[in-house]
Design a protein around this motif. Structure first.
Motif, short mmCIF file in Angstrom:
data_model
loop_
_atom_site.label_atom_id
_atom_site.label_comp_id
_atom_site.label_asym_id
_atom_site.label_seq_id
_atom_site.Cartn_x
_atom_site.Cartn_y
_atom_site.Cartn_z
N UNK A 1 5.19 -4.51 9.34
CA UNK A 1 4.35 -5.07 8.29
C UNK A 1 2.85 -4.89 8.50
N UNK A 2 2.42 -4.49 9.69
CA UNK A 2 1.00 -4.32 9.95
C UNK A 2 0.27 -5.64 10.15
N UNK A 3 -1.03 -5.55 10.31
CA UNK A 3 -1.87 -6.73 10.51
C UNK A 3 -2.18 -7.42 9.17
N UNK A 4 -2.64 -8.65 9.24
CA UNK A 4 -3.04 -9.37 8.04
C UNK A 4 -4.35 -8.80 7.51
N UNK A 5 -4.48 -8.78 6.18
CA UNK A 5 -5.74 -8.35 5.56
C UNK A 5 -6.67 -9.56 5.43
N UNK B 1 -7.20 -11.46 3.10
CA UNK B 1 -6.58 -12.57 2.35
C UNK B 1 -5.42 -13.20 3.10
N UNK B 2 -5.17 -12.75 4.34
CA UNK B 2 -4.09 -13.29 5.13
C UNK B 2 -2.72 -12.73 4.80
N UNK B 3 -2.68 -11.59 4.10
CA UNK B 3 -1.42 -10.96 3.70
C UNK B 3 -1.12 -9.74 4.57
N UNK B 4 0.16 -9.55 4.85
CA UNK B 4 0.60 -8.34 5.55
C UNK B 4 1.03 -7.30 4.51
N UNK B 5 1.40 -6.11 4.99
CA UNK B 5 1.87 -5.01 4.15
C UNK B 5 0.77 -4.37 3.32
N UNK B 6 -0.48 -4.53 3.75
CA UNK B 6 -1.59 -3.86 3.10
C UNK B 6 -2.43 -3.07 4.09
N UNK B 7 -2.36 -3.44 5.38
CA UNK B 7 -3.15 -2.79 6.43
C UNK B 7 -2.22 -2.32 7.54
N UNK B 8 -1.86 -1.08 7.51
CA UNK B 8 -1.04 -0.50 8.57
C UNK B 8 0.41 -0.92 8.48
N UNK B 9 1.20 -0.35 9.39
CA UNK B 9 2.61 -0.69 9.47
C UNK B 9 3.52 0.35 8.84
N UNK B 10 4.79 0.21 9.16
CA UNK B 10 5.85 1.13 8.72
C UNK B 10 5.91 1.22 7.21
N UNK B 11 5.91 0.07 6.55
CA UNK B 11 6.04 0.04 5.08
C UNK B 11 4.83 0.68 4.41
N UNK B 12 3.63 0.34 4.83
CA UNK B 12 2.42 0.90 4.22
C UNK B 12 2.36 2.42 4.43
N UNK B 13 2.92 2.90 5.53
CA UNK B 13 2.95 4.35 5.80
C UNK B 13 3.94 5.08 4.90
N UNK B 14 4.72 4.33 4.12
CA UNK B 14 5.68 4.96 3.20
C UNK B 14 6.93 5.46 3.87
#
Length: 149
Positions: free
Chosen positions: A124-128, A130-143
């Motif tokens: 899921x990556x790090x928190x952005x 706004x405190x949300x994951x899945x926007x900055x890095x991680x397996x999912x964000x990499x597609x």
């Protein structure tokens, strides 16, 4: 990027960070290694709740490092790893954001897995901001491949 180049970078990161295991991979590097390095296996060490409600990586070996609820160390982690994953190839550990997988790679190295790697940024990556994951890095964000529940 070739497997040889990915390994060179992962080993260099390990050297720079003083890691006791083989290396650290970006999600994209880990995916490439998993697909193309002989014997490579991806081990997802998140909790069952995370697999069920956040998403799974198809084909990954799933072994909880910490049990939910309570985040208690799974006392059978190494035994489960040894029962499911060969020591003869690279083992790539992933969790939510890279912390538990770091610990899993250390435990695996101590148990005789000479080619243990941490997947930086995790699923899921790090928190952005706004405190949300899945926007900055991680397996999912990499597609990279994953499925919901």
């Amino acid at each position: 990027m070739s497997i040889k180049e990915i390994l060179r970078q992962a080993h260099e990161r390990a050297r720079q960070l003083g890691l006791p295991y083989s290396g650290a991979l970006t999600p994209s590097e880990a995916h490439e290694m998993w697909l193309n390095a002989p014997g490579a296996q991806l081990v997802d060490v998140r909790t069952r709740a995370e697999w069920d409600y956040v998403g799974r990586i198809p084909g990954a070996v799933e072994i909880e490092l910490l049990a939910y609820p309570g985040n208690r160390l799974n006392p059978a982690f190494v035994a489960e790893l040894e029962g499911k994953v060969s020591k003869s190839g690279p083992v790539l550990f992933i969790c939510r954001s890279g912390g538990r997988s770091h610990n899993a790679a250390m435990l695996a190295k101590q148990a005789g897995y000479d080619e243990s790697y941490n997947v930086l940024e995790g699923f899921e990556g790090d928190k952005d901001s706004n405190g949300h994951r899945n926007t900055r890095g991680g397996w999912r964000v990499a597609g990279l491949p994953w499925v919901q529940g």
